[in-house]
Design a protein around this motif. Structure first.
Motif, PDB file in Angstrom:
ATOM      1  N   LEU A   9       0.811  -1.221   0.000  1.00  0.00           N
ATOM      2  CA  LEU A   9       0.000   0.000   0.000  1.00  0.00           C
ATOM      3  C   LEU A   9       0.844   1.270   0.000  1.00  0.00           C
ATOM      4  CD1 LEU A   9      -2.916  -1.010   2.429  1.00  0.00           C
ATOM      5  CD2 LEU A   9      -2.962  -0.904  -0.075  1.00  0.00           C
ATOM      6  N   GLY A  10       2.130   1.143  -0.274  1.00  0.00           N
ATOM      7  CA  GLY A  10       2.939   2.334  -0.498  1.00  0.00           C
ATOM      8  C   GLY A  10       3.675   2.923   0.683  1.00  0.00           C
ATOM      9  N   CYS A  11       3.698   2.257   1.818  1.00  0.00           N
ATOM     10  CA  CYS A  11       4.495   2.773   2.942  1.00  0.00           C
ATOM     11  C   CYS A  11       5.984   2.695   2.589  1.00  0.00           C
ATOM     12  CB  CYS A  11       4.235   1.947   4.199  1.00  0.00           C
ATOM     13  SG  CYS A  11       2.577   2.174   4.868  1.00  0.00           S
ATOM     14  N   CYS A  33       8.596  -3.521   6.015  1.00  0.00           N
ATOM     15  CA  CYS A  33       7.597  -2.454   5.936  1.00  0.00           C
ATOM     16  C   CYS A  33       6.944  -2.293   7.308  1.00  0.00           C
ATOM     17  CB  CYS A  33       6.545  -2.793   4.878  1.00  0.00           C
ATOM     18  SG  CYS A  33       5.324  -1.476   4.730  1.00  0.00           S
ATOM     19  N   CYS A  53       4.207  -0.858   8.094  1.00  0.00           N
ATOM     20  CA  CYS A  53       2.741  -0.779   8.095  1.00  0.00           C
ATOM     21  C   CYS A  53       2.057  -2.126   8.304  1.00  0.00           C
ATOM     22  CB  CYS A  53       2.246  -0.135   6.810  1.00  0.00           C
ATOM     23  SG  CYS A  53       2.759   1.592   6.685  1.00  0.00           S
ATOM     24  N   HIS A  54       2.417  -3.127   7.504  1.00  0.00           N
ATOM     25  CA  HIS A  54       1.739  -4.427   7.614  1.00  0.00           C
ATOM     26  C   HIS A  54       2.738  -5.581   7.587  1.00  0.00           C
ATOM     27  CE1 HIS A  54      -0.917  -1.548   5.435  1.00  0.00           C
ATOM     28  NE2 HIS A  54      -1.676  -1.811   6.480  1.00  0.00           N
ATOM     29  N   ALA A  55       4.004  -5.255   7.835  1.00  0.00           N
ATOM     30  CA  ALA A  55       5.052  -6.266   8.055  1.00  0.00           C
ATOM     31  C   ALA A  55       5.498  -7.046   6.818  1.00  0.00           C
ATOM     32  CB  ALA A  55       4.646  -7.223   9.168  1.00  0.00           C
ATOM     33  N   SER A  56       5.284  -6.517   5.627  1.00  0.00           N
ATOM     34  CA  SER A  56       5.879  -7.185   4.467  1.00  0.00           C
ATOM     35  C   SER A  56       7.395  -7.115   4.589  1.00  0.00           C
ATOM     36  CB  SER A  56       5.461  -6.490   3.157  1.00  0.00           C
ATOM     37  OG  SER A  56       4.140  -6.822   2.823  1.00  0.00           O
ATOM     38  N   PRO A  63       1.881  -9.021   3.428  1.00  0.00           N
ATOM     39  CA  PRO A  63       0.871  -9.082   2.368  1.00  0.00           C
ATOM     40  C   PRO A  63       1.329  -8.597   0.986  1.00  0.00           C
ATOM     41  CG  PRO A  63       0.443  -7.198   3.778  1.00  0.00           C
ATOM     42  CD  PRO A  63       1.572  -7.967   4.406  1.00  0.00           C
TER      43      PRO A  63
HETATM   44  S1  FES Z   1       2.126  -1.021   3.003  1.00  0.00           S
HETATM   45 FE1  FES Z   1       3.809  -2.332   3.271  1.00  0.00          FE
HETATM   46  S2  FES Z   1       2.945  -4.123   4.035  1.00  0.00           S
HETATM   47 FE2  FES Z   1       1.269  -2.846   3.723  1.00  0.00          FE
END
Ligand code: FES
Length: 157
Positions: A87-89, A102, A104-107, A119
């Motif tokens: 999602l662009g973090c 990442c 934001c959501h641990a990618s 994700p």
């Molecule tokens: S924005 Fe990077 S894992 Fe969601």
């Protein structure tokens, strides 16, 4: 007398036409030089630095330019976007874990930008690299979307 006036007028018009055509040719020539200069010199590229400054196996952040320069173990280079493909973090390189994470959501992504943990489903974008006169230049105006890593994406000196 009238004859001389005609010659003078004709001569004046000829010289005027020659001057205008000459100016046009000079203008075209200068524009051609300017365009060819843009193509040959990396004037609109970001200079990442002298190639000898980078250690194999290390990742160098260029936060202001939104990429990491990954100097691979075989001496190749990848300019990896800081933008997570989920999602662009902004991803961060974690030295201890040797991967991009990442917040934001641990990618997670490896040094080639390949997805290690979802994700995110596709590799981090790349920026084209040019190596010229022993320097690394990165074109940050053209991020390249990719689904996965392959060796042809690496730039070598
Ligand atoms: S924005 Fe990077 S894992 Fe969601």
């Amino acid at each position: 007398m009238n004859f001389l006036k005609k010659i003078t007028r004709r001569s004046f018009i000829k010289k005027g036409i020659i001057a205008i055509v000459s100016l046009e040719l000079i203008y075209l020539f200068v524009n051609l030089l300017r365009k060819s200069g843009d193509a040959q010199t990396p004037a609109n590229l970001f200079e990442a630095g002298d190639i000898d400054l980078f250690e194999k196996g290390k990742v160098y952040p260029y936060s202001s330019e939104l990429f990491y320069l990954s100097c691979l173990k075989d001496g190749g280079f990848l300019a990896i976007s800081t933008k997570c493909t989920h999602l662009g973090c902004t991803v961060n390189f974690q030295k201890k874990e040797d991967k991009f994470l990442c917040p934001c959501h641990a990618s997670a992504f490896n040094k080639h930008g390949e997805v290690l943990a979802p994700p995110a489903t596709r590799a981090l974008d790349l920026y084209p690299i040019t190596i010229s006169k022993n320097k690394i230049w990165v074109d940050t105006s053209k991020p390249q979307r990719r689904n996965k890593y392959d060796q042809s994406q690496i730039t070598y000196a």
